[in-house]
Write an enzyme that holds these catalytic residues in place. Structure first.
Site, PDB file in Angstrom:
ATOM      1  N   HIS A 165      36.737  38.362  27.243  1.00 53.91           N
ATOM      2  CA  HIS A 165      35.278  38.479  27.355  1.00 53.91           C
ATOM      3  C   HIS A 165      34.892  39.452  28.473  1.00 53.91           C
ATOM      4  CE1 HIS A 165      36.036  35.671  30.609  1.00 53.91           C
ATOM      5  NE2 HIS A 165      34.816  35.860  31.054  1.00 53.91           N
TER       6      HIS A 165
ATOM      7  N   LYS B  31      43.485  39.515  33.805  1.00 52.48           N
ATOM      8  CA  LYS B  31      44.138  39.508  35.123  1.00 52.48           C
ATOM      9  C   LYS B  31      44.958  38.251  35.277  1.00 52.48           C
ATOM     10  CE  LYS B  31      44.207  41.307  39.347  1.00 52.48           C
ATOM     11  NZ  LYS B  31      45.664  41.189  39.311  1.00 52.48           N
TER      12      LYS B  31
ATOM     13  N   LYS C  80      39.336  30.350  36.432  1.00 47.56           N
ATOM     14  CA  LYS C  80      39.372  30.628  37.870  1.00 47.56           C
ATOM     15  C   LYS C  80      38.512  31.855  38.193  1.00 47.56           C
ATOM     16  CE  LYS C  80      43.436  30.111  39.529  1.00 47.56           C
ATOM     17  NZ  LYS C  80      44.835  30.264  39.975  1.00 47.56           N
TER      18      LYS C  80
ATOM     19  N   ASP D  69      33.269  34.207  40.212  1.00 49.52           N
ATOM     20  CA  ASP D  69      32.531  35.415  39.799  1.00 49.52           C
ATOM     21  C   ASP D  69      33.351  36.694  39.931  1.00 49.52           C
ATOM     22  OD1 ASP D  69      30.227  34.094  39.044  1.00 49.52           O
ATOM     23  OD2 ASP D  69      29.406  34.102  41.074  1.00 49.52           O
TER      24      ASP D  69
ATOM     25  N   LYS E 176      48.392  35.861  32.046  1.00 47.22           N
ATOM     26  CA  LYS E 176      49.526  35.463  32.903  1.00 47.22           C
ATOM     27  C   LYS E 176      50.798  35.966  32.257  1.00 47.22           C
ATOM     28  CE  LYS E 176      50.181  33.088  36.735  1.00 47.22           C
ATOM     29  NZ  LYS E 176      49.246  32.991  37.869  1.00 47.22           N
TER      30      LYS E 176
ATOM     31  N   SER F 109      42.504  40.389  44.922  1.00 49.53           N
ATOM     32  CA  SER F 109      43.060  41.320  43.930  1.00 49.53           C
ATOM     33  C   SER F 109      41.935  42.149  43.308  1.00 49.53           C
ATOM     34  CB  SER F 109      43.768  40.552  42.813  1.00 49.53           C
ATOM     35  OG  SER F 109      45.078  40.242  43.193  1.00 49.53           O
TER      36      SER F 109
END
Ligand code: NAD
Length: 494
Positions: free
Chosen positions: A88, A93, A117, A122, A129, A385
């Protein structure tokens, strides 16, 4: 010849039983089933369309590859997995884990958690993963490099890595070293791509990394616990005073997350009374010097026999010893229905992903314990990150352009105050006021703000929804609503 399978994740109603011999779930399948259970529990509070709730629940795709690596003249086959849970927002990530226990269900669970998460804090990414079935301790650095570069090449071939598609990071068993190898491999294939370094985060600072990433997850854990402990009403319900000062803490796992969580908590006045590692645990009711324990383990290859501390031979027993806050920071499924009735801590702070099983959660809740959920508490890593990725896309260090201008403006302000009051600031005061924000200042302040805002958001959701049982359900609901709105705005769902 590589055997490659790309398949959509099965649209089942839960995790598949993956151990036909015993009929019981493997650790990974159990973890995934628990994550889906938490999702369903929160989705029951949502008014989103049921079809959309289904879309948000399942993993988008699973990529599994068997790849060969030559080790001392012999070919060995390794299995690598990459799961993308939700597209989405792009890129997706999530870390890459190296462990002999990596399996598809575990990676699906972790990818699913990543989606929620990111939404809780945000960070505008979808969840993913990855993992390679390999025990890093049993292999040389040379072999690990070959495996990493080969796995990265497999991902590049399938367009499953890239600054705009999917961006891995370190996780259990991997570090900035592996991320450098991945970035270098990517840039070799995509020579001249000026965004190339953004294909992976958690890199060393000299290789496009960002200051503050290494300690980000542990620092985020500290900010999250500190915020939780500042809530008077919640602490009174637990029979605790507010604030960290003098609070007794036990940490499981002295790796990246556990070490930095313990370090920052200790610096803020908490007592780290116990640390558990694979070889056993140590306990000292007066508090342990975390840095000294770390050095001791580095030198002796064991945490045991630390001066002044009591050895606890069975590492898991340390989780049950007296403390106010228990921080599992190693792996999933560490607090289960067998040990949950004996946990003495009042707060369980999930620094690891999935350390408390759903059966244990029910037991802990019935015993008036407060669980700070993983999808909020360890989100510091992905938050920083995100900052690293932004840095890589803009190709400039944060603070580089504005720091001196900010300092000049602050200096003018100081001088103006001195002129008008006739008072002179001391050199130390002047230095502190004038100092312009550098990269580390900005990263830490962005992380602190993110953790504080997210904690208060989920706590408020719990307070507002009648019957909302816990912070985990609140965190999932917060994420579900944000992702739902995102899909609706794409015009795909009602
Ligand atoms: P790590 O490999 O640096 O450290 C893990 C530590 O746990 C190691 O020292 C290991 O020896 C120890 N350990 C393993 N099994 C144990 C056991 N049974 N008892 C006691 N100690 C044990 O890994 P990490 O990066 O610190 O990750 C830890 C957890 O945090 C994982 O669940 C990971 O998914 C999660 N996490 C990590 C990050 C990150 O930025 N590194 C971000 C979010 C979540």
């Amino acid at each position: 010849m590589d055997s490659v399978t790309t398949k959509p994740a099965p649209p089942t109603n839960g995790a598949s039983p993956a151990n036909p011999a015993t009929g019981s779930l493997t650790q990974g399948a159990k973890f995934y089933a628990d994550v889906l259970h938490y999702y369903d529990k929160a989705a029951a509070f949502s008014k989103l369309d049921p079809g959309l709730l289904k879309k948000i629940r399942y993993c988008h795709s699973v990529y599994k590859v068997q790849f060969p690596v030559e080790i001392e003249g012999k070919l060995e086959i390794f299995e690598g997995i990459r799961v993308q849970h939700s597209l989405h927002k792009l890129p997706t990530k999530g870390g890459i884990r190296y462990s002999s226990y990596v399996d598809e269900e575990e990676v699906k669970a972790l990818a699913t958690l990543m989606t929620f998460k990111c939404a809780v804090v945000d960070v505008p990414f979808g969840g993913a993963k990855g993992g390679v079935k390999i025990s890093p301790r049993l292999h040389t650095e040379r072999t690990l490099e070959k495996v990493t570069r080969r796995f990265a090449s497999e991902l590049i071939k399938k367009n499953l890595i890239g600054p705009g598609t999917d961006v891995p990071a370190p996780d259990y068993g991997t570090s900035s070293r592996e991320m450098t190898w991945i970035a270098d491999t990517y840039q070799t294939f995509k020579y001249g791509d000026t965004n190339g370094l953004g294909c992976v985060t958690g890199k060393p600072v000299g290789q496009g990394g960002i200051r503050g990433r290494n300690e980000a997850t542990g620092l985020g854990v500290y900010f999250g616990i500190r915020e939780c402990l500042s809530q008077k009403e919640d602490m009174e319900r637990l029979g605790l005073t507010t604030g960290l000062d003098g609070k007794k803490v036990i940490v499981q796992g002295l790796g990246n997350v556990g070490y930095f969580s313990a370090k920052f908590l200790r610096e803020a006045g908490a007592l780290i009374v116990g640390i558990a590692e694979m070889e056993g645990g140590i306990y000292n009711v007066d508090g342990l010097d975390v840095e000294a324990v770390f050095q001791h383990r580095k030198e002796r290859k064991s945490i045991l026999d630390f001066p002044g501390a009591k050895n606890v031979a069975a590492s898991a027993e340390l989780l049950e010893m007296p403390c106010d806050i228990l921080i599992p920071a190693a792996l999933e499924n560490q607090i289960h229905e067998q040990n949950a009735p004996r946990i003495q801590a009042k707060i369980i702070a999930e620094a690891a992903n999935g350390p408390v099983t759903k059966e244990a959660e029910e037991i802990l809740q019935s015993r008036n314990k407060l669980i700070i959920p993983d999808l909020f508490l360890n989100a510091g890593g992905v938050t920083v990150s995100y900052f690293e990725w932004l840095k890589n896309l803009s190709n400039v260090r944060f603070g580089r352009i504005g720091k001196r201008a900010e300092e000049a403006s602050n200096r003018r302000l100081v001088e103006s105050i001195e002129r008008h009051t006739g008072d002179i600031f001391s050199d130390m005061e002047r230095k502190l006021i004038v100092h312009g924000s550098d990269e580390l200042d900005l990263v830490r302040s962005g992380l602190e703000d993110t953790m504080i805002v997210a904690y208060n958001e989920i706590r408020e959701i719990q307070r507002r929804n009648v019957g909302m049982p816990d912070l985990r359900t609140a965190a999932f609901l917060s994420a579900i609503e944000k992702i739902g709105i995102s899909y609706q705005m794409l015009g795909i769902f009602p």
